[in-house]
Design an enzyme around this catalytic site. Structure first.
Site, PDB file in Angstrom:
ATOM      1  N   LYS A 176       0.825  -1.207   0.000  1.00 37.92           N
ATOM      2  CA  LYS A 176       0.000   0.000   0.000  1.00 37.92           C
ATOM      3  C   LYS A 176       0.865   1.265   0.000  1.00 37.92           C
ATOM      4  O   LYS A 176       0.636   2.168  -0.801  1.00 37.92           O
ATOM      5  CB  LYS A 176      -0.900  -0.052   1.243  1.00 37.92           C
ATOM      6  CG  LYS A 176      -1.883   1.063   1.379  1.00 37.92           C
ATOM      7  CD  LYS A 176      -3.031   0.647   2.295  1.00 37.92           C
ATOM      8  CE  LYS A 176      -2.742   0.830   3.768  1.00 37.92           C
ATOM      9  NZ  LYS A 176      -2.815   2.238   4.203  1.00 37.92           N
ATOM     10  N   SER A 177       1.851   1.337   0.888  1.00 41.57           N
ATOM     11  CA  SER A 177       2.679   2.552   0.969  1.00 41.57           C
ATOM     12  C   SER A 177       3.395   2.820  -0.352  1.00 41.57           C
ATOM     13  O   SER A 177       3.519   3.963  -0.792  1.00 41.57           O
ATOM     14  CB  SER A 177       3.735   2.397   2.068  1.00 41.57           C
ATOM     15  OG  SER A 177       3.141   2.447   3.332  1.00 41.57           O
ATOM     16  N   ASP A 190       2.396   0.041  12.407  1.00 44.13           N
ATOM     17  CA  ASP A 190       1.177  -0.503  11.792  1.00 44.13           C
ATOM     18  C   ASP A 190       0.941  -1.958  12.188  1.00 44.13           C
ATOM     19  O   ASP A 190      -0.150  -2.499  11.988  1.00 44.13           O
ATOM     20  CB  ASP A 190       1.254  -0.417  10.259  1.00 44.13           C
ATOM     21  CG  ASP A 190       1.098   1.016   9.761  1.00 44.13           C
ATOM     22  OD1 ASP A 190       0.780   1.905  10.575  1.00 44.13           O
ATOM     23  OD2 ASP A 190       1.305   1.244   8.557  1.00 44.13           O
ATOM     24  N   ARG A 240      -6.212   2.886  18.165  1.00 41.68           N
ATOM     25  CA  ARG A 240      -5.902   1.455  18.121  1.00 41.68           C
ATOM     26  C   ARG A 240      -5.600   0.875  19.493  1.00 41.68           C
ATOM     27  O   ARG A 240      -5.759  -0.334  19.699  1.00 41.68           O
ATOM     28  CB  ARG A 240      -4.737   1.189  17.149  1.00 41.68           C
ATOM     29  CG  ARG A 240      -5.204   1.302  15.719  1.00 41.68           C
ATOM     30  CD  ARG A 240      -4.145   0.921  14.704  1.00 41.68           C
ATOM     31  NE  ARG A 240      -4.758   0.885  13.383  1.00 41.68           N
ATOM     32  CZ  ARG A 240      -4.108   1.021  12.231  1.00 41.68           C
ATOM     33  NH1 ARG A 240      -2.795   1.197  12.232  1.00 41.68           N
ATOM     34  NH2 ARG A 240      -4.752   0.957  11.094  1.00 41.68           N
ATOM     35  N   ARG A 271      -6.968  -2.774  10.279  1.00 42.83           N
ATOM     36  CA  ARG A 271      -5.964  -3.601  10.977  1.00 42.83           C
ATOM     37  C   ARG A 271      -6.524  -4.187  12.277  1.00 42.83           C
ATOM     38  O   ARG A 271      -6.106  -5.263  12.705  1.00 42.83           O
ATOM     39  CB  ARG A 271      -4.684  -2.804  11.228  1.00 42.83           C
ATOM     40  CG  ARG A 271      -4.054  -2.318   9.917  1.00 42.83           C
ATOM     41  CD  ARG A 271      -2.568  -2.078  10.013  1.00 42.83           C
ATOM     42  NE  ARG A 271      -2.123  -1.269   8.890  1.00 42.83           N
ATOM     43  CZ  ARG A 271      -1.875  -1.740   7.658  1.00 42.83           C
ATOM     44  NH1 ARG A 271      -2.009  -3.019   7.403  1.00 42.83           N
ATOM     45  NH2 ARG A 271      -1.483  -0.922   6.687  1.00 42.83           N
TER      46      ARG A 271
HETATM   47  C1  S3P Z   1       2.507   5.486   5.995  1.00 43.95           C
HETATM   48  C2  S3P Z   1       3.142   5.983   7.092  1.00 43.95           C
HETATM   49  C3  S3P Z   1       2.776   5.652   8.465  1.00 43.95           C
HETATM   50  C4  S3P Z   1       1.775   4.507   8.539  1.00 43.95           C
HETATM   51  C5  S3P Z   1       0.725   4.593   7.503  1.00 43.95           C
HETATM   52  C6  S3P Z   1       1.327   4.617   6.106  1.00 43.95           C
HETATM   53  C7  S3P Z   1       3.040   5.838   4.665  1.00 43.95           C
HETATM   54  O1  S3P Z   1       2.258   6.787   9.107  1.00 43.95           O
HETATM   55  O2  S3P Z   1       1.214   4.403   9.818  1.00 43.95           O
HETATM   56  O3  S3P Z   1      -0.142   3.466   7.590  1.00 43.95           O
HETATM   57  O4  S3P Z   1       2.738   5.143   3.668  1.00 43.95           O
HETATM   58  O5  S3P Z   1       3.783   6.815   4.575  1.00 43.95           O
HETATM   59  P1  S3P Z   1       3.221   8.000   9.515  1.00 43.95           P
HETATM   60  O6  S3P Z   1       3.040   9.096   8.518  1.00 43.95           O
HETATM   61  O7  S3P Z   1       2.748   8.398  10.879  1.00 43.95           O
HETATM   62  O8  S3P Z   1       4.644   7.515   9.497  1.00 43.95           O
END
Ligand code: S3P
Length: 422
Positions: free
Chosen positions: A19-20, A309, A340, A382
């Site tokens: 996803k990221s 996560d 969460r 999640r």
């Molecule tokens: C993400 C960064 C994380 C993560 C999120 C996805 C990303 O958050 O918790 O699910 O793809 O850059 P943060 O911006 O707090 O690091």
């Protein structure tokens, strides 16, 4: 949805794209010149939100399942959207697009579902204002209106370790005149630093600081997105916590900042083998996880940002382990898709686990038998998947309210699990 205990978990799977990484490749492709061709693009609803927003900004996107082509014509070709940009449940979409929009000479409003409209946005608005854009939120919450324009570079010291904030500043920095840098208190996931250079962006990393020189024109790329390692985590813990179980996951992202939960699970006694099969912009490989006798640990403070996560599914592993499992320094969990910490405490307690709630984490005295119960996902993908994995080890059936929200990151989750249980 009703879920049932499982005798064992077995199977070999390849997972939809991370996803990221999918969010980023789509946004960078939209800013580049030419056709960015992606395969194994995430099937997640969140990444569909990103593509929808990019289309609303005038980008031509052609999608056929996992194959996505973005016809980029540079940021200057983006157009003011006709209405609000609906980011759905996706904080990444909203915060990263804020950085892109900060440099565009028009106004746009980013908003989303009820969960997203409860999440903080000033963490991106403040640095983007310092660069010269005009942003307004409602009490630190979306809708976030961005009136972009000419930007000046900044050297930003971020108070939170957030990859979304870092990415927003770097995307604004790419459109500013001069060098922009971001320094984080601890390193957040580094996909932007790894992937933007493939598009030709001049990025320099030095310790906890990342800098970008503005003005570069991006070129398009072709890339296969590695399998989502955060989705993998649910299947891995399912296999570790059930007897006579083994799952093999091929083509999974193994970036250190994302796969650190594997170190935590190994420290808990998890039988996990990892084989790196390629190391291009991102390391990719195979993970094999087998039934294990787990014991609780305190998650090391320096790993918390890298496993943020995965705390919900690590907590389930903790509930199934002998001894005490704890995590602290994770207050960010309270401003994710749900709170969460409280959602986990509620769900695991309902299933019979002994859980102590802390302001910035939780502690679980593991090994108590879990029982099926009526539990709530709080609309958080999640939490839904973590509780579904816990239910495999429970006595009796579990009823998960709004379990379908798993589609936010892993629409195939229940099907894959059913196949692994069979
Ligand atoms: C993400 C960064 C994380 C993560 C999120 C996805 C990303 O958050 O918790 O699910 O793809 O850059 P943060 O911006 O707090 O690091």
């Amino acid at each position: 949805m009703r879920t049932s205990p499982a005798a064992r978990i077995r199977g070999r799977f390849t997972l939809p794209g991370d996803k990221s990484i999918s969010h980023r490749l789509a946004i960078f492709g939209a800013m580049a010149h030419g056709e960015t061709r992606l395969t194994n693009f995430a099937s997640s609803a969140d990444c569909a939100s990103t593509l929808r927003c990019l289309q609303a900004l005038g980008v031509k996107v052609v999608r056929d399942g996992g194959s996505v082509v973005l016809h980029g014509a540079g940021p200057e070709a983006l157009q003011a959207p006709a209405g609000d940009l609906d980011c759905g449940n996706s904080g990444s979409t909203l915060r990263m697009l804020a950085g892109l929009l900060a440099g565009r000479p028009f106004a746009a409003t980013l908003t989303g579902d009820e969960s997203l409209r409860r999440r903080p946005v000033e963490r991106v608005a403040v640095p983007l204002r310092a660069m010269g854009a005009r942003l307004s939120s409602i009490d630190d919450r979306p809708p976030l209106r961005v009136e972009g324009g000419a930007l000046r570079p900044i050297a930003w010291e971020s108070k939170v370790a957030s990859a979304q904030v870092k990415t927003a500043i770097l995307l604004a920095g790419l459109q500013a005149d001069g060098e922009t840098s971001v320094r984080e208190p601890a390193s957040s996931r580094d996909h932007t630093e790894r992937l933007l250079p493939l598009f030709g962006a001049p990025i320099v990393r030095e310790g906890l600081t990342v800098s970008i020189r503005g003005g570069a024109s991006l070129r398009s790329v072709e890339m296969a997105v590695p399998g989502d390692v955060s989705s993998a985590a649910f299947l891995i813990v399912a296999a570790l916590t059930r007897p006579r179980s083994e799952v093999r996951l091929d083509g999974v992202l193994l970036n250190r900042g994302r796969a650190a939960f594997l170190d935590v699970l190994k420290d808990m006694g998890g039988d996990i083998e990892i084989e790196v099969t390629s190391t291009e912009a991102e390391p990719v490989g195979t993970i094999v996880a087998r039934s294990s006798r787990l014991h609780g640990i305190e998650v090391p403070a320096d790993l918390v940002a890298s496993v943020i996560d995965e705390v919900p599914i690590l907590a389930v592993a903790g509930a199934c382990a002998e001894g005490r499992f704890s995590v602290s320094g994770a207050a960010e969990l309270r401003v994710k898709e749900s709170d969460r910490i409280s959602a986990l405490v509620e769900g695991l307690r309902a299933m019979g686990a002994s859980v102590e709630e802390r302001p910035d984490g939780l502690a679980i005295d593991g090994g108590r038998p879990l029982r099926g119960a009526a539990v709530r996902s709080h609309g958080d993908h999640r939490i839904a998947m973590a509780l579904a994995v816990a239910s495999l080890s429970a006595s009796g059936d579990t009823e998960i309210e709004d379990a379908e929200c798993a589609a936010v990151s892993f629409p195939e989750f229940y099907e894959v699990l059913a196949e692994a249980v069979a």
